[in-house]
Design a protein around this motif. Structure first.
Motif, PDB file in Angstrom:
ATOM      1  N   PRO A 158      -6.309   1.072   4.495  1.00  0.00           N
ATOM      2  CA  PRO A 158      -7.384   0.204   3.651  1.00  0.00           C
ATOM      3  C   PRO A 158      -6.949  -1.256   4.023  1.00  0.00           C
ATOM      4  N   THR A 159      -7.996  -2.200   4.124  1.00  0.00           N
ATOM      5  CA  THR A 159      -7.692  -3.732   4.435  1.00  0.00           C
ATOM      6  C   THR A 159      -7.879  -4.045   2.976  1.00  0.00           C
ATOM      7  N   ILE A 160      -6.997  -4.964   2.858  1.00  0.00           N
ATOM      8  CA  ILE A 160      -6.985  -5.885   1.367  1.00  0.00           C
ATOM      9  C   ILE A 160      -7.105  -7.027   1.613  1.00  0.00           C
ATOM     10  N   LEU A 218       0.883  -1.084  -0.005  1.00  0.00           N
ATOM     11  CA  LEU A 218       0.205  -0.151  -0.036  1.00  0.00           C
ATOM     12  C   LEU A 218       0.825   1.286   0.041  1.00  0.00           C
ATOM     13  N   THR A 219       0.928   2.115  -1.136  1.00  0.00           N
ATOM     14  CA  THR A 219       1.603   3.211  -1.291  1.00  0.00           C
ATOM     15  C   THR A 219       1.082   4.501  -0.835  1.00  0.00           C
ATOM     16  N   LYS A 220       1.858   5.308  -0.947  1.00  0.00           N
ATOM     17  CA  LYS A 220       1.421   6.782  -0.773  1.00  0.00           C
ATOM     18  C   LYS A 220       0.565   7.140   0.776  1.00  0.00           C
ATOM     19  N   PRO A 267       1.118 -11.114   2.003  1.00  0.00           N
ATOM     20  CA  PRO A 267       1.329 -10.082   3.114  1.00  0.00           C
ATOM     21  C   PRO A 267       0.962  -8.745   2.540  1.00  0.00           C
ATOM     22  N   VAL A 268       0.636  -7.939   3.358  1.00  0.00           N
ATOM     23  CA  VAL A 268       0.335  -6.461   3.075  1.00  0.00           C
ATOM     24  C   VAL A 268       1.412  -5.577   3.832  1.00  0.00           C
ATOM     25  N   VAL A 269       1.827  -4.680   3.216  1.00  0.00           N
ATOM     26  CA  VAL A 269       2.670  -3.719   3.916  1.00  0.00           C
ATOM     27  C   VAL A 269       2.375  -2.353   3.358  1.00  0.00           C
ATOM     28  N   ALA A 270       2.211  -1.323   4.209  1.00  0.00           N
ATOM     29  CA  ALA A 270       1.933  -0.024   3.967  1.00  0.00           C
ATOM     30  C   ALA A 270       3.207   0.853   3.960  1.00  0.00           C
ATOM     31  N   ILE A 271       3.500   1.877   2.910  1.00  0.00           N
ATOM     32  CA  ILE A 271       4.664   2.647   2.952  1.00  0.00           C
ATOM     33  C   ILE A 271       4.438   3.828   2.473  1.00  0.00           C
ATOM     34  N   SER A 272       5.316   4.662   2.879  1.00  0.00           N
ATOM     35  CA  SER A 272       5.372   6.019   2.247  1.00  0.00           C
ATOM     36  C   SER A 272       6.822   6.333   1.698  1.00  0.00           C
ATOM     37  N   ALA A 273       7.306   6.627   0.394  1.00  0.00           N
ATOM     38  CA  ALA A 273       8.206   6.823  -0.254  1.00  0.00           C
ATOM     39  C   ALA A 273       8.730   8.162   0.320  1.00  0.00           C
ATOM     40  N   VAL A 274       7.810   9.094   0.755  1.00  0.00           N
ATOM     41  CA  VAL A 274       8.332  10.465   0.874  1.00  0.00           C
ATOM     42  C   VAL A 274       8.840  10.532   2.328  1.00  0.00           C
ATOM     43  N   THR A 275       8.269   9.728   3.298  1.00  0.00           N
ATOM     44  CA  THR A 275       8.523   9.786   4.713  1.00  0.00           C
ATOM     45  C   THR A 275       9.541   8.582   5.204  1.00  0.00           C
ATOM     46  N   GLY A 276       9.490   7.640   4.323  1.00  0.00           N
ATOM     47  CA  GLY A 276      10.206   6.468   4.536  1.00  0.00           C
ATOM     48  C   GLY A 276       9.359   5.470   5.754  1.00  0.00           C
ATOM     49  N   ALA A 277       8.151   5.993   5.922  1.00  0.00           N
ATOM     50  CA  ALA A 277       7.372   5.256   6.855  1.00  0.00           C
ATOM     51  C   ALA A 277       7.218   3.755   6.163  1.00  0.00           C
TER      52      ALA A 277
END
Length: 111
Positions: free
Chosen positions: A66-68, A53-55, A75-85
């Motif tokens: 969001p639940t996928i 999950l991006t952005k 596996p599901v992983v949420a990330i932010s390329a902007v913050t590195g989270a």
């Protein structure tokens, strides 16, 4: 998806399926991407995958991610390329998936 890109992806052992959290319907976006992969190649669709999950930075901190419902428990992983989270968690999930085969193969999506 472009044919060149898909030809390149065919050589991978694990596929990262990127779904933006700001998508109007993240579940539908995920399913569409799987269907597109399957229409290109059943072998590609059968590869193990991880949902990314991006952005994440675009979602409000108080809102739920969001639940996928993934195919075969991918596996599901949420990330932010902007913050590195979430990036360290994604790297670890990818590493573990490659190292011990944790990522699951997705069954073909029905027509």
């Amino acid at each position: 998806m472009g044919i060149r890109f898909l030809q390149h992806v065919e050589r991978t052992r694990v596929v990262a399926v990127l779904v933006p959290v700001d998508s109007p319907d993240p579940q539908a976006t995920y399913e569409l991407l799987l269907r597109e992969a399957a229409s290109y190649s059943p072998e590609l669709a059968a590869k193990p995958h991880i949902v990314v999950l991006t952005k994440l930075d675009l979602s409000h901190p108080a809102s739920r991610i969001p639940t996928i419902r993934t195919q075969a428990g991918a596996p599901v992983v949420a990330i932010s390329a902007v913050t590195g989270a979430g990036v360290p968690e994604l790297l670890e999930t990818l590493w573990q998936s490659l190292r011990i085969g944790v990522a699951t193969s997705s069954p073909r999506m029905p027509g």
